[in-house]
Design an enzyme around this catalytic site. Sequence first.
Site, PDB file in Angstrom:
ATOM      1  N   TYR A  81       0.800  -1.146   0.219  1.00  0.00           N
ATOM      2  CA  TYR A  81      -0.313   0.306   0.023  1.00  0.00           C
ATOM      3  C   TYR A  81       0.732   1.615   0.154  1.00  0.00           C
ATOM      4  O   TYR A  81       0.488   2.306  -0.543  1.00  0.00           O
ATOM      5  CB  TYR A  81      -1.050   0.144   0.920  1.00  0.00           C
ATOM      6  CG  TYR A  81      -2.131   0.885   1.403  1.00  0.00           C
ATOM      7  CD1 TYR A  81      -3.164   0.807  -0.123  1.00  0.00           C
ATOM      8  CD2 TYR A  81      -2.527   1.878   1.473  1.00  0.00           C
ATOM      9  CE1 TYR A  81      -4.084   1.675  -0.390  1.00  0.00           C
ATOM     10  CE2 TYR A  81      -3.511   2.693   1.584  1.00  0.00           C
ATOM     11  CZ  TYR A  81      -3.971   2.482   0.755  1.00  0.00           C
ATOM     12  OH  TYR A  81      -5.198   3.417   0.690  1.00  0.00           O
TER      13      TYR A  81
ATOM     14  N   LYS B 197      -3.119   8.172   3.241  1.00  0.00           N
ATOM     15  CA  LYS B 197      -4.281   7.958   4.008  1.00  0.00           C
ATOM     16  C   LYS B 197      -4.307   8.975   5.669  1.00  0.00           C
ATOM     17  O   LYS B 197      -5.311   9.232   6.145  1.00  0.00           O
ATOM     18  CB  LYS B 197      -4.794   6.764   4.239  1.00  0.00           C
ATOM     19  CG  LYS B 197      -5.584   6.145   2.487  1.00  0.00           C
ATOM     20  CD  LYS B 197      -6.478   6.989   2.046  1.00  0.00           C
ATOM     21  CE  LYS B 197      -7.087   6.463   0.453  1.00  0.00           C
ATOM     22  NZ  LYS B 197      -7.778   7.824  -0.586  1.00  0.00           N
TER      23      LYS B 197
HETATM   24  P1  NAP Z   1     -11.514   5.115  -8.656  1.00  0.00           P
HETATM   25  O1  NAP Z   1     -12.993   4.496  -9.327  1.00  0.00           O
HETATM   26  O2  NAP Z   1     -10.064   4.364  -9.399  1.00  0.00           O
HETATM   27  O3  NAP Z   1     -11.573   5.929  -8.465  1.00  0.00           O
HETATM   28  C1  NAP Z   1     -10.428   6.869  -8.349  1.00  0.00           C
HETATM   29  C2  NAP Z   1     -11.111   8.175  -8.660  1.00  0.00           C
HETATM   30  O4  NAP Z   1     -10.291   9.724  -8.280  1.00  0.00           O
HETATM   31  C3  NAP Z   1     -11.257   8.677 -10.331  1.00  0.00           C
HETATM   32  O5  NAP Z   1     -12.285   8.378 -10.390  1.00  0.00           O
HETATM   33  C4  NAP Z   1      -9.996   9.056 -10.179  1.00  0.00           C
HETATM   34  O6  NAP Z   1      -9.826   9.801 -11.862  1.00  0.00           O
HETATM   35  C5  NAP Z   1      -9.864  10.229  -9.863  1.00  0.00           C
HETATM   36  N1  NAP Z   1      -8.720  11.009 -10.252  1.00  0.00           N
HETATM   37  C6  NAP Z   1      -7.484   9.835 -10.085  1.00  0.00           C
HETATM   38  N2  NAP Z   1      -6.759  11.758 -10.110  1.00  0.00           N
HETATM   39  C7  NAP Z   1      -7.823  12.450 -10.743  1.00  0.00           C
HETATM   40  C8  NAP Z   1      -7.189  14.124 -10.597  1.00  0.00           C
HETATM   41  N3  NAP Z   1      -6.510  14.267 -10.678  1.00  0.00           N
HETATM   42  N4  NAP Z   1      -8.577  15.125 -10.657  1.00  0.00           N
HETATM   43  C9  NAP Z   1      -9.957  14.537 -10.189  1.00  0.00           C
HETATM   44  N5  NAP Z   1      -9.799  13.189 -10.497  1.00  0.00           N
HETATM   45  C10 NAP Z   1      -8.873  12.205 -10.122  1.00  0.00           C
HETATM   46  O7  NAP Z   1     -11.138   4.098  -7.142  1.00  0.00           O
HETATM   47  P2  NAP Z   1     -11.996   3.570  -5.828  1.00  0.00           P
HETATM   48  O8  NAP Z   1     -11.644   2.532  -5.604  1.00  0.00           O
HETATM   49  O9  NAP Z   1     -13.676   3.812  -6.221  1.00  0.00           O
HETATM   50  O10 NAP Z   1     -11.546   5.098  -5.443  1.00  0.00           O
HETATM   51  C11 NAP Z   1     -11.648   6.157  -4.317  1.00  0.00           C
HETATM   52  C12 NAP Z   1     -11.644   6.174  -2.798  1.00  0.00           C
HETATM   53  O11 NAP Z   1     -12.412   5.429  -2.140  1.00  0.00           O
HETATM   54  C13 NAP Z   1     -10.186   6.538  -3.425  1.00  0.00           C
HETATM   55  O12 NAP Z   1     -10.156   7.601  -2.514  1.00  0.00           O
HETATM   56  C14 NAP Z   1      -9.239   5.286  -2.483  1.00  0.00           C
HETATM   57  O13 NAP Z   1      -8.175   5.665  -1.990  1.00  0.00           O
HETATM   58  C15 NAP Z   1     -10.451   5.117  -1.538  1.00  0.00           C
HETATM   59  N6  NAP Z   1     -10.830   3.781  -1.007  1.00  0.00           N
HETATM   60  C16 NAP Z   1     -10.782   2.803  -2.263  1.00  0.00           C
HETATM   61  C17 NAP Z   1     -10.436   1.299  -1.596  1.00  0.00           C
HETATM   62  C18 NAP Z   1     -11.038  -0.575  -2.474  1.00  0.00           C
HETATM   63  O14 NAP Z   1     -10.324  -1.398  -2.001  1.00  0.00           O
HETATM   64  N7  NAP Z   1     -11.302   0.288  -3.863  1.00  0.00           N
HETATM   65  C19 NAP Z   1     -10.646   1.013  -0.097  1.00  0.00           C
HETATM   66  C20 NAP Z   1     -10.946   2.020   0.760  1.00  0.00           C
HETATM   67  C21 NAP Z   1     -11.017   3.156   0.154  1.00  0.00           C
HETATM   68  P3  NAP Z   1      -9.726   8.148 -13.084  1.00  0.00           P
HETATM   69  O15 NAP Z   1     -10.305   7.336 -13.078  1.00  0.00           O
HETATM   70  O16 NAP Z   1      -9.594   9.411 -14.262  1.00  0.00           O
HETATM   71  O17 NAP Z   1      -7.812   8.967 -12.931  1.00  0.00           O
END
Ligand code: NAP
Length: 255
Positions: A155, A162
């Site tokens: 990670y 985080k």
């Molecule tokens: P995701 O669908 O890939 O979402 C991440 C988002 O961040 C995407 O829409 C991405 O856009 C956007 N992003 C990245 N750089 C950016 C920028 N410069 N400007 C605007 N948007 C930007 O993945 P997710 O898992 O749903 O993640 C969402 C949140 O949940 C994150 O904070 C992640 O750390 C958190 N989280 C996820 C998990 C898990 O297991 N999935 C667990 C705990 C927390 P693009 O795709 O266009 O780059």
Amino acid sequence: MLEGKTGVVFGVANNHSLAWSITKALDSAGAGLAISCQGERFINKIQKLTAEHLKNKPLLLACDVQDEQQIARLYEQIDAAFGRLDFLVHSIAFASREDLEGTFLQTSRDGFRLAMEISVYSLLAVTRLAIPLMREGGSIITLTYLGSRRFMPHYNVMGVAKAALESAVRYLAGELGPQGIRVNALSAGPVNTLSARGIRDFSSFLHTAAAKAPLQRNISGEEVGDATLFLCSDLSRGITGEIIYVDAGFHITGT
Ligand code: NAP
């Protein structure tokens, strides 16, 4: 629960995004929504999704959170369409692939800066311009992960980001409380999304969580959506500065 309320959701990349599950929960509760994705090229894809799955037509906007002008433009458009905001969901994170594939020790200076800028500073950047629209108070929610507090192999820099994000939640909650604005984070268990697949050996995160969590399973995006709905609604009016776990209880275990 959200009839008459309006909000913005940042971070819908596709139908696997946690932000998409959140959008569906908020829409089904009657909220008026603006949805932001990173670039214009995603808008068509998201438009199709929203037309097929949402009750209310949202305002679709493109915004790269590294660009202050794009953030300002986004809020101008929200102001013109809604004239107010009641909640903001920040579901954005990024770290370069090299920094997730190597060791934490070898994180590059640029990679560290980029991860902190997109995954942490962006919460401040998007909150700052939302405040003038939250005239009757508001709720701000970001997404975090247990790797902020524990060593999770691979990670890496995202765990440090985080930890900073969770601290930022407390500082923002302290400063914005007097204006009736609450700031909280949801700490989600692992869910198979685009970002998650960028983490080396992510499937072991899923397997370990399901094996060790008290509820003996992984969580779903819908469960994160429902918890976000609670935090956006008045039902959570007494909660701010909190990290709430939606992880089937994994965080209470010893491993
Ligand atoms: P995701 O669908 O890939 O979402 C991440 C988002 O961040 C995407 O829409 C991405 O856009 C956007 N992003 C990245 N750089 C950016 C920028 N410069 N400007 C605007 N948007 C930007 O993945 P997710 O898992 O749903 O993640 C969402 C949140 O949940 C994150 O904070 C992640 O750390 C958190 N989280 C996820 C998990 C898990 O297991 N999935 C667990 C705990 C927390 P693009 O795709 O266009 O780059």
